[in-house]
Each structure stands twice: as C-alpha cells, then as structure tokens.
Scaffold this active site. Structure first.
Site, PDB file in Angstrom:
ATOM      1  N   GLU A   1       0.501  -1.392  -0.058  1.00 22.12           N
ATOM      2  CA  GLU A   1       0.145   0.268  -0.539  1.00 22.12           C
ATOM      3  C   GLU A   1       1.017   1.128   0.233  1.00 22.12           C
ATOM      4  O   GLU A   1       1.528   1.755   1.143  1.00 22.12           O
ATOM      5  CB  GLU A   1      -0.733  -0.244   1.332  1.00 22.12           C
ATOM      6  CG  GLU A   1      -1.696  -0.983   1.342  1.00 22.12           C
ATOM      7  CD  GLU A   1      -3.269  -1.008  -0.091  1.00 22.12           C
ATOM      8  OE1 GLU A   1      -2.867   0.282  -0.612  1.00 22.12           O
ATOM      9  OE2 GLU A   1      -3.697  -2.303  -0.264  1.00 22.12           O
TER      10      GLU A   1
ATOM     11  N   GLU B   1       4.179  13.078  -5.289  1.00 20.98           N
ATOM     12  CA  GLU B   1       3.593  13.415  -3.875  1.00 20.98           C
ATOM     13  C   GLU B   1       4.244  13.786  -2.649  1.00 20.98           C
ATOM     14  O   GLU B   1       5.483  13.629  -2.653  1.00 20.98           O
ATOM     15  CB  GLU B   1       2.988  11.470  -3.338  1.00 20.98           C
ATOM     16  CG  GLU B   1       2.638  11.595  -1.872  1.00 20.98           C
ATOM     17  CD  GLU B   1       2.826  10.077  -1.404  1.00 20.98           C
ATOM     18  OE1 GLU B   1       3.836   9.634  -1.254  1.00 20.98           O
ATOM     19  OE2 GLU B   1       1.414   9.712  -1.096  1.00 20.98           O
TER      20      GLU B   1
HETATM   21  P1  NAD Z   1       8.621   4.627   4.108  1.00 16.82           P
HETATM   22  O1  NAD Z   1       8.762   3.648   2.492  1.00 16.82           O
HETATM   23  O2  NAD Z   1       9.407   5.262   4.856  1.00 16.82           O
HETATM   24  O3  NAD Z   1       8.575   3.661   5.133  1.00 16.82           O
HETATM   25  C1  NAD Z   1       8.066   2.874   5.393  1.00 16.82           C
HETATM   26  C2  NAD Z   1       8.239   1.172   6.229  1.00 16.82           C
HETATM   27  O4  NAD Z   1       9.027   0.544   5.890  1.00 16.82           O
HETATM   28  C3  NAD Z   1       9.370   1.860   7.549  1.00 16.82           C
HETATM   29  O5  NAD Z   1       8.868   1.055   8.979  1.00 16.82           O
HETATM   30  C4  NAD Z   1      10.359   1.883   7.049  1.00 16.82           C
HETATM   31  O6  NAD Z   1      11.367   1.412   8.474  1.00 16.82           O
HETATM   32  C5  NAD Z   1      10.273   0.448   6.021  1.00 16.82           C
HETATM   33  N1  NAD Z   1      11.473   0.415   5.944  1.00 16.82           N
HETATM   34  C6  NAD Z   1      12.375   1.293   4.718  1.00 16.82           C
HETATM   35  N2  NAD Z   1      13.331   0.828   3.929  1.00 16.82           N
HETATM   36  C7  NAD Z   1      12.726   0.036   3.866  1.00 16.82           C
HETATM   37  C8  NAD Z   1      13.483  -1.590   2.735  1.00 16.82           C
HETATM   38  N3  NAD Z   1      14.258  -1.146   2.479  1.00 16.82           N
HETATM   39  N4  NAD Z   1      13.411  -1.966   3.170  1.00 16.82           N
HETATM   40  C9  NAD Z   1      12.476  -3.115   3.949  1.00 16.82           C
HETATM   41  N5  NAD Z   1      11.695  -1.830   5.398  1.00 16.82           N
HETATM   42  C10 NAD Z   1      11.704  -0.868   4.690  1.00 16.82           C
HETATM   43  O7  NAD Z   1       7.305   5.549   4.308  1.00 16.82           O
HETATM   44  P2  NAD Z   1       6.743   6.160   5.796  1.00 16.82           P
HETATM   45  O8  NAD Z   1       7.401   7.475   5.400  1.00 16.82           O
HETATM   46  O9  NAD Z   1       7.014   6.201   6.601  1.00 16.82           O
HETATM   47  O10 NAD Z   1       4.842   6.847   5.165  1.00 16.82           O
HETATM   48  C11 NAD Z   1       5.245   7.742   4.172  1.00 16.82           C
HETATM   49  C12 NAD Z   1       4.646   6.586   2.995  1.00 16.82           C
HETATM   50  O11 NAD Z   1       3.194   5.983   3.216  1.00 16.82           O
HETATM   51  C13 NAD Z   1       3.724   8.099   2.240  1.00 16.82           C
HETATM   52  O12 NAD Z   1       4.610   7.567   1.071  1.00 16.82           O
HETATM   53  C14 NAD Z   1       2.337   7.151   2.140  1.00 16.82           C
HETATM   54  O13 NAD Z   1       1.187   7.539   0.629  1.00 16.82           O
HETATM   55  C15 NAD Z   1       2.397   5.638   2.396  1.00 16.82           C
HETATM   56  N6  NAD Z   1       0.726   5.127   2.600  1.00 16.82           N
HETATM   57  C16 NAD Z   1       0.168   4.688   2.142  1.00 16.82           C
HETATM   58  C17 NAD Z   1      -0.376   4.081   2.377  1.00 16.82           C
HETATM   59  C18 NAD Z   1      -1.642   3.624   1.245  1.00 16.82           C
HETATM   60  O14 NAD Z   1      -2.473   2.801   2.347  1.00 16.82           O
HETATM   61  N7  NAD Z   1      -1.399   3.376   0.251  1.00 16.82           N
HETATM   62  C19 NAD Z   1      -1.055   4.182   4.168  1.00 16.82           C
HETATM   63  C20 NAD Z   1      -0.360   5.458   4.610  1.00 16.82           C
HETATM   64  C21 NAD Z   1       0.865   5.898   3.874  1.00 16.82           C
END
Ligand code: NAD
Length: 514
Positions: free
Chosen positions: A265, A400
């Site tokens: 997601e 975004e």
């Molecule tokens: P992010 O992608 O930076 O991190 C998300 C999670 O992934 C964190 O727990 C992070 O530690 C982990 N992560 C990062 N790199 C990784 C890797 N290489 N391997 C495995 N895990 C890893 O996102 P964020 O800044 O925490 O959240 C914001 C983003 O989330 C925005 O893009 C937003 O649109 C998205 N989001 C989407 C939904 C949806 O349902 N579509 C809902 C909420 C947030």
C-alpha cells in the site's frame, strides 16, 4: 507471559524517559546489540518520547524463530478461539484509547481528535476481524462426478512480516495484524522508527489480550536493517508493507526474487474534482479537511483540487479564506486543527516542494513557510499552503508531497476534470463534487483509483470496505473489509471422493440416461 511493566526498563538516567525492548517469544528484551534509538516528539524536537531497541538481523532472526515455534499450535487453534483474543484486544484498546491517542499526538504530531480516530480504526478492525473468526468463508461447489464432494478452505500463510509507516501508527498495523492473526498466521511487526512508542503500546495491549508467546513479535529499528532482514528471511512467507512507492518497489522486487507474497500500500496523489454545479460550502469544508487534516500526511490526502473554470475564482478565494482560519499548534491543545509534520527531514522535503512549485510558475495563494517563531520554534511546523494556476504536468501536481500543500488546477469541462484526475502515476483516492447524478455515476465508473468519493473529500475510509489503490499505489492487494483476509490466507481446494472407485475428472463422463 510477561506483563506490561516488564516491558519498561528503568529510565537509564534519562529523566522520566523510558527505554523499551523488542517483544519476542512473549518477552520484552533488549536488542542483541544493546543499542537504542530515540523517538522524538514532532511538536518539540527537544522532547524524547522514548528509547527503543536498535535492532538488526539477529533480532529479526530471534523473532522469526519464536514465530516458527508458535505457528503450529496457533494455526490449529480454532478460528473462533483466536477471534476471542481480538475481542479482548478491542476492549483493551477502548480502555486505553485516550492514553494511546495522547502518545500518538506527542510522538508524530497529529491532533488529538484525529489520534483518537486512528485508535478507533484499530478498535473497529479488531471487532470486525474478530467476527471473521466465525466466518472465514470458503466455498462448496458441485463436482462434475457423482459421489464426490468439492470445497475450498482458507489456510494461514505462515509467518507474516508487517512493515508500517508512521502516519497511522496504530490503525495501519491493526489493518494488517488483526486479519493475519484471526486467519492463523504468526506476525513479526516492524513499526516506523518515528512511531515506535505507538508500536510498543499496541503490542503491550495485544500481549495483555492473551496471545500466546511467539504469535506476535515486535522488532523496532530501521527499514534497511530490520525491514530488509524480515524480507530476506525465507521463513517469513508474506510481507505486508505500507509506505512510499520507492520502498515498495525495492521490497516488492526482493520478494519477487524470493517468490514471497508481498502486498504493498503505497503513495498517492489524490484529487478532488469540483464541477460547476457543486455545493461550494460543502466543497470548501471537504477541501480543507482533505488537504490539511493530519497536516496533509495521509496517503489519501487531497493534494490536487481540480476546479471547473466557472467556479475557479470563487473556489480559490473561499478556500484561502477558510484556510486562514485554521489554528496551528501542538495537537495536544484541544482547539488546534493542524499539528506539526512528523520530523525535520519531512519538513524540509515538504518545503522543497514549495520552492519547486514557485519555480515551476505556480501561484502561491497562501502559506508556503516553515514556522519557527514562538510556540513553533522547537517543532516541525509548516503552514498550510495553497498553490493556484497549477498545470497538470507540474511536479507539484504529479509527485506525492505528503504535507500540508495542495495544488489547484483549472479545467474547462467534466471530461477534462476526469482526464486530469486520472493523469498521475498513482491511483489511491479520487473525489467528485457534483449535484448531477449522471455525472456522479460517470465519475464512479471512470475515475482510476481504488477509492472514489462523491461529494466528500478523498479521506475518510471505513474499515468494512476494501482499502488500497491502483497503478503505482499498490500491487493489486487490498486491506480491510473481507478483502484483507485474502491477503493473509492461502486457498486450499479439497476433493472428497466417496464413490469407492477411481473417477477421472474431465475423462469419465457421467451418464444421464441410465
Ligand atoms: P517509508 O516507505 O519510508 O517507510 C515505510 C516502512 O518501510 C517503515 O517502517 C520503514 O522503516 C520501512 N522500510 C524502509 N526501507 C525499507 C527497506 N529497504 N526494506 C524494508 N522496509 C523498509 O514510508 P513512511 O515515510 O514511513 O510513510 C509515508 C509513505 O507511506 C507515503 O508515501 C504514504 O503515501 C504511504 N502510505 C500509504 C498508505 C496506503 O494505504 N496506500 C497508507 C499510509 C501511508
């Protein structure tokens, strides 16, 4: 079984700030490295919310070991009995709703009312998924051969890695863990580092609800080390990730190589369309809520507003006027409507987009500044920001931003509005404001997104319907509703032949005229 207090080590001489461990095999324990990291309040960067285990692959291995040991007994536990623990969790979440919401506001900044809503989503999901314990429907279908029974049942996948972002720090882990658990999976949960306190509290509650040791495990730490270790462990059979599209692509790529189930997601670039017949008062309230709720840090946040030329000027004026009235500040204050953004780097990234918008030639109608004076001095505050005269191909209309910045785009027709709304790489949530029922249905049909709203902004999903997006927002899975169960189960098709002889499907014809 460890208790809540056992999870809290002594304050290590850091005032009243507490240190929290990982939760593995029913016990709270330090990271193997012994190291910790701090989670800092968004409203005051001098305020440490807690210290958390800085984990690595060894901790992930220990958590997966525990989950592996627990799995057989857990999958054999009848689903209604598994569900009872979720009912209990719902009650405990209700009892600790206020405490959890306040921690969330302190930790990641969203205003208290919204933080309560975040916890409420988890309560709703716990009750809904507990109900699934007495459904988990499969199918029975007729066989083409006599005296043969055909059915499908759901089986758990095994160990599920749950990787979550910081913007819905209780709701999103619940959307993933609760369906996974009721379906008989064991979970290893890695929350975002910025919301580790929320993650710990949620797991404390689940532990108190009575889940057996090893069924739920928590490992805190960074994505590169903890998240990737979960992805790489062959005993983790599925990954459920919510986060940015960049991370999603990386994780999904690796899971593809490992033939591992992955549901993503990801990001969004959601839009409200305002037609010439729209109820403008309704539009303005929706646009303000959609754009600046959670300081624009919802995956479904309204970051584009596509307005018919006949109402463009009126919309811009009224929208700016209403936005000016928003009260900014620490989300713990009851009258604050827009809180800080999550952290400094997010603040800077949002502000970079403001500069990009200006350079691209968009007209800054309101806001545009990082706030550093008075009560804002130590926090991560960005003014609600409105750009007008935005062209659909500008970066601020395509990428975004994930902050309180929205772009107004003028269009000449309904058809053009649909085209512009659909004209990004993302497809999470789109909305249409119109009084015309034919156009409303046309919009429902034509908008390319997982979620469509009519006469409501792009935010506000309820847990009983599927949640997720198309295009670069996801990879075809959905959370919530009954769809969530599909993410966490394998179909097992079962044939029972009680004819007493070998019957060959597709080869033996059944004689109807004996
Ligand atoms: P992010 O992608 O930076 O991190 C998300 C999670 O992934 C964190 O727990 C992070 O530690 C982990 N992560 C990062 N790199 C990784 C890797 N290489 N391997 C495995 N895990 C890893 O996102 P964020 O800044 O925490 O959240 C914001 C983003 O989330 C925005 O893009 C937003 O649109 C998205 N989001 C989407 C939904 C949806 O349902 N579509 C809902 C909420 C947030």
């Amino acid at each position: 079984m460890s208790t809540k207090t056992e999870s809290r080590d002594k304050a290590e001489g850091k005032g009243t700030v507490q240190t929290y461990g990982n939760f593995i095999d029913g016990k709270w324990q330090k990271a193997k490295s012994g190291e910790t990291f701090a989670s800092i309040s968004s409203a005051d960067q001098n305020e440490v919310v807690g210290h958390f285990a800085l984990s690595g692959p060894d901790d992930v291995k220990a958590a997966v070991d525990a989950a592996e040991r627990a799995f057989t007994a857990w999958r054999r536990t009848p689903a209604p009995a598994r569900a009872e623990l979720l009912f209990k969790a719902a009650q405990l979440l209700e009892a600790r709703k206020e405490e959890l919401a306040r921690t969330m506001t302190r930790e990641m900044g969203k205003v208290l009312k919204e933080a309560r809503g975040d916890v409420q989503e988890a309560i709703d999901m716990a009750k809904y998924m507990a109900g699934e314990g007495r459904r988990l429907f499969g199918q029975t279908v007729p066989s083409e051969l006599p005296n043969k029974f055909a059915m499908s049942v759901r089986a758990p996948i095994g160990i599920v890695g749950v990787i979550t972002p910081w913007n819905f720090p209780v709701a999103i882990p619940s959307w993933k863990m609760f369906p996974a658990l009721v379906a008989g999976n064991c979970v290893v949960f890695k929350p975002a580092t910025d919301t580790s306190a929320c993650g710990v509290m949620l797991v404390e509650i689940l532990n108190e609800a009575g889940f057996p040791p090893g069924v739920i495990n928590l490992v805190t730490g960074g994505g590169g080390k903890v998240g990737m270790a979960l992805v790489n462990d062959p005993r983790v059979h599925a990954i459920s990730l919510t986060g940015s599209t960049t991370v999603g692509r990386q994780v999904a790529g690796r899971c593809g190589e490992l033939m591992k189930r992955i549901s993503c997601e990801l990001g969004g670039k959601n839009a409200i369309c305002v037609m010439e017949d729209a109820d403008m008062d309704l539009v303005i309230e929706g646009a303000v809520w959609g754009s600046f709720g959670t300081a624009g840090q919802r995956c479904t946040a309204t970051s584009r507003i596509i307005v018919h030329t006949k109402r463009y000027k009126e919309f811009c004026e009224k929208f700016v006027e209403r936005t000016k009235q928003l009260k900014l500040g620490n989300g713990l204050d009851a009258d604050v409507e827009v809180g800080p953004v999550v952290n400094r780097s997010q603040l800077e990234s949002i502000h970079e987009y403001v500069e990009i918008g200006k350079k691209e030639g968009a007209k800054l109608l309101y806001g545009g500044n990082i706030l550093t004076h008075g009560e804002f001095a130590n926090g991560c505050y960005h003014e609600p920001t409105i750009f007008g005269d935005v062209k659909p191909d500008m970066r601020i209309a395509q990428e975004e931003i994930f902050g309180p910045v929205t772009a107004i785009i003028e269009v000449k027709s309904f058809e053009e509005a649909l085209k512009v709304a659909n004209g990004t790489d993302y497809g999470l949530s789109l909305s249409m404001y119109t009084q015309d029922v034919n156009r409303a249905f046309m919009a429902m049909q034509e908008l390319e997104s997982g979620i469509v709203y009519i006469n409501a902004p792009t935010i506000g999903a309820e847990i009983q319907l599927p949640f997720g997006g198309v295009k670069q927002t996801g990879n075809g899975h959905r959370e919530a509703g009954v769809a969530a169960i599909d993410q966490f189960t394998e179909w097992k098709s079962i044939y029972v032949d009680y004819s007493g002889r070998l019957q060959k499907a597709q080869i033996d014809a059944y004689e109807t005229h004996e």
